[in-house]
Design a protein around this motif. Sequence first.
Motif, PDB file in Angstrom:
ATOM      1  N   GLU A  11       1.114  -0.779  -0.199  1.00 16.03           N
ATOM      2  CA  GLU A  11      -0.653  -0.117  -0.363  1.00 16.03           C
ATOM      3  C   GLU A  11       0.804   1.517  -0.325  1.00 16.03           C
ATOM      4  N   LYS A  12       2.122   1.356   1.175  1.00 13.58           N
ATOM      5  CA  LYS A  12       2.690   2.521   1.639  1.00 13.58           C
ATOM      6  C   LYS A  12       4.035   2.527   0.134  1.00 13.58           C
ATOM      7  N   GLY A  13       4.428   1.286  -0.584  1.00 11.82           N
ATOM      8  CA  GLY A  13       5.257   1.784  -1.173  1.00 11.82           C
ATOM      9  C   GLY A  13       6.861   1.164   0.164  1.00 11.82           C
ATOM     10  N   ILE A  14       7.132   2.477   0.082  1.00 14.17           N
ATOM     11  CA  ILE A  14       8.349   2.347   1.238  1.00 14.17           C
ATOM     12  C   ILE A  14       8.037   3.517   2.337  1.00 14.17           C
ATOM     13  N   LEU A  15       8.059   2.919   3.415  1.00 17.61           N
ATOM     14  CA  LEU A  15       7.680   3.043   4.853  1.00 17.61           C
ATOM     15  C   LEU A  15       8.809   4.167   5.581  1.00 17.61           C
ATOM     16  N   LYS A  34       9.079 -13.266   7.087  1.00 15.08           N
ATOM     17  CA  LYS A  34       9.031 -12.325   6.192  1.00 15.08           C
ATOM     18  C   LYS A  34       8.184 -11.063   5.575  1.00 15.08           C
ATOM     19  N   PRO A  35       7.289 -10.882   5.431  1.00 14.36           N
ATOM     20  CA  PRO A  35       6.541  -9.600   5.753  1.00 14.36           C
ATOM     21  C   PRO A  35       5.098 -10.248   5.770  1.00 14.36           C
ATOM     22  N   HIS A  36       4.861 -11.329   5.376  1.00 10.57           N
ATOM     23  CA  HIS A  36       3.106 -12.597   4.886  1.00 10.57           C
ATOM     24  C   HIS A  36       2.990 -12.878   6.704  1.00 10.57           C
ATOM     25  N   ASN A  37       3.732 -13.241   7.440  1.00  6.25           N
ATOM     26  CA  ASN A  37       4.635 -13.940   9.145  1.00  6.25           C
ATOM     27  C   ASN A  37       4.028 -12.521   9.876  1.00  6.25           C
ATOM     28  N   ILE A  38       3.596 -11.166   9.728  1.00  8.73           N
ATOM     29  CA  ILE A  38       3.618  -9.787  10.547  1.00  8.73           C
ATOM     30  C   ILE A  38       2.429  -9.523  10.310  1.00  8.73           C
ATOM     31  N   TYR A  85      14.729  -3.871   4.283  1.00  7.95           N
ATOM     32  CA  TYR A  85      15.594  -3.696   3.030  1.00  7.95           C
ATOM     33  C   TYR A  85      14.357  -3.489   2.372  1.00  7.95           C
ATOM     34  N   GLU A  86      12.796  -4.748   2.887  1.00  2.00           N
ATOM     35  CA  GLU A  86      12.066  -4.595   1.904  1.00  2.00           C
ATOM     36  C   GLU A  86      10.881  -3.272   2.157  1.00  2.00           C
TER      37      GLU A  86
END
Length: 657
Positions: A101-105, A135-139, A200-201
């Motif tokens: 959604e935000k691209g870069i936090l 990974k972001p999917h698990n947070i 990094y992501e």
Amino acid sequence: MIGKILGGRYEIVEKVGGGGMALVYKAKCNLLNRYVAVKILRSEFTSDKDIIEKFKRESQAAASLSHPNIVNLYDVGEEDDIYYIVMEYVKGRTLKEVIKEKGILTLNEIINYTKQIALALQHAHYNHVIHRDIKPHNILITEDNRAKVTDFGIAIAASSSTITNMGSVIGSVHYFSPEQARGGYIDEKSDLYSLGIVMYEMATGTVPFEGDSPITVALKHIQQDPVPPSEVYPAISKNLEEIILKLMQKDQASRYQNAQSLIVSLGKLKEDAVDNEMTMMLNHEDSPTQIIPRIKEEDFEVPKVSAPKPAPKSKKSNNKLVIAAAIVAALIAALLFTFGLFYVSNLNFFRTEEVVVPGLEGKNIEEAREIVKELGLQLEERSTHTTETPINEIISQETNAGMKVKPGYTIRVVVSAGPDMANVPDLIHEDAVNVPLLLANRGLKAGTPREEFSEFPIGTVIDQNPRGGSSLPAGSTVDYVVSKGPQVVTFSMPTLIGETRERAEAILRQQQLEIGNVSEGDSNEYAKGLVIFQSIPPETQVSQNTVVNLIISRGPEVIQEPEDITPPEDEPEEGQEEEQSASTNLSTQNVTIQLQGHKGIVELVIKRVSDGGEIYNRSHNVDNEGNRITIPVTGYPKEEFELFVNGQKHSKNIKLK
């Protein structure tokens, strides 16, 4: 599956997601009347006993974790070949969805999320649980912006074979550590590498390694360095980039060694971020003071409506209105005054004062207790062993400094208990080969051993520092001394030939040499009772306890004439009589022995063939004396002797001329 009731209480409501190993459903717990998440092992794995056992064992281990940043696991069950775990239902989005959604936090968002994830990993690692699939999917990010790590247990149950036999799980290869990609040893630092990929992501909007296939991506983790985040997003904080690149080091030893070290670095980065924000506020205000034109009434564009003109009133009626207005105003003023008293009083009818959470990291626990007490807050302490933070100093706090909370709020902190202590084992008389393992079992390291001569056997530990039974910080080094055996002192062999037997034996005892075989022999040169031969030649270097054989003279050989002399029929040939006479006399001849192929200490023994008596027994150091050795051998002409090398008989006998 919708509508099915598991365990007699969990009613499946809807499917909410899925992964490589399991599908996730929203369910209602009919016993506690609350919603939960139920994770069910995919049907293709229900026949694999290894996966099922790991699923059960690791899920139960993960259920023991309890932390605000970890999704709680409530239950584990099995029913009709359905293996499931029940966990907390979190209303919110995954971090992956937030990034999309935000691209870069922002820097503060990255620090906030990363610190919460690191706190979750710190708790898990402290309880010996490795996530293996960060990974972001698990947070999950809750509605109040709290990060919660999920999939503990499921991820751990996946072994190194996951890459080849678990279809969609292979997608996690973008976040694998190099050691996971190559099937190597995985530890806490593997989770930290994956967290570095997540950071990094968050900072760039992309993952560092992409490829046409999962294997291609895995190879890049092992072989290639990531593109620095600043090349993808130049505005990134330099300090943030340094943290990310340190987490993503290929060598596990070059990364942060634990989550606590990362949390400390994030705390320093947070301070820098606050300083930068203050500078920006001073240099560029959101609402600067400006001169603007006066807003005219017609600018509002309010339509005008004609009102009927009031009838004129008398002066008397106007006075009554003034009096009434004054009374009303007085009543209103009294009410406002009373309200003000209540408002500013300690009754706090309309609101409760909030307290700003203090920064406690780096403070002594006693100082922190006083600060929290003065603010009307509570303190919950948990200690952990560490070598990086002084004892009784606060390592981290769960609630970020600067947040506003209600009085009585509990701040949870982690306090350093100093380094973990290990009991030093007693190594004296142990075999030096076993020392590294004995120390490793106690969490200690073996220093470089030092060797000394001693009466103990070679390779035996004879000293250590510190002594056995003392305590040391875990990971400390223990030094020790190993025996080289007794020290060998050499000296020149004394001359014994010509001495009496008693004198020769006294000399041998004085030099601490061993008296070997003592025999007698004829000699025309030395009188009866004198030494005519010693097995070790004079001036030869020998050591204590060397065996020395002696031959004692019994005088010249006596030849008795027979009573009846019968002359020989034939006269002896020329020179034959001289040879027969010589054969009765002892002589010493130097015999050269070649020791080809031998090294180090060699035992040489020479025996007479006639009676088996030893005439020579000595050790030779081939490395120092060479492999060509000359030995004096005393005997009769044409007498034969046997040579033994290290107990093995030589193929040829020694024959004197």
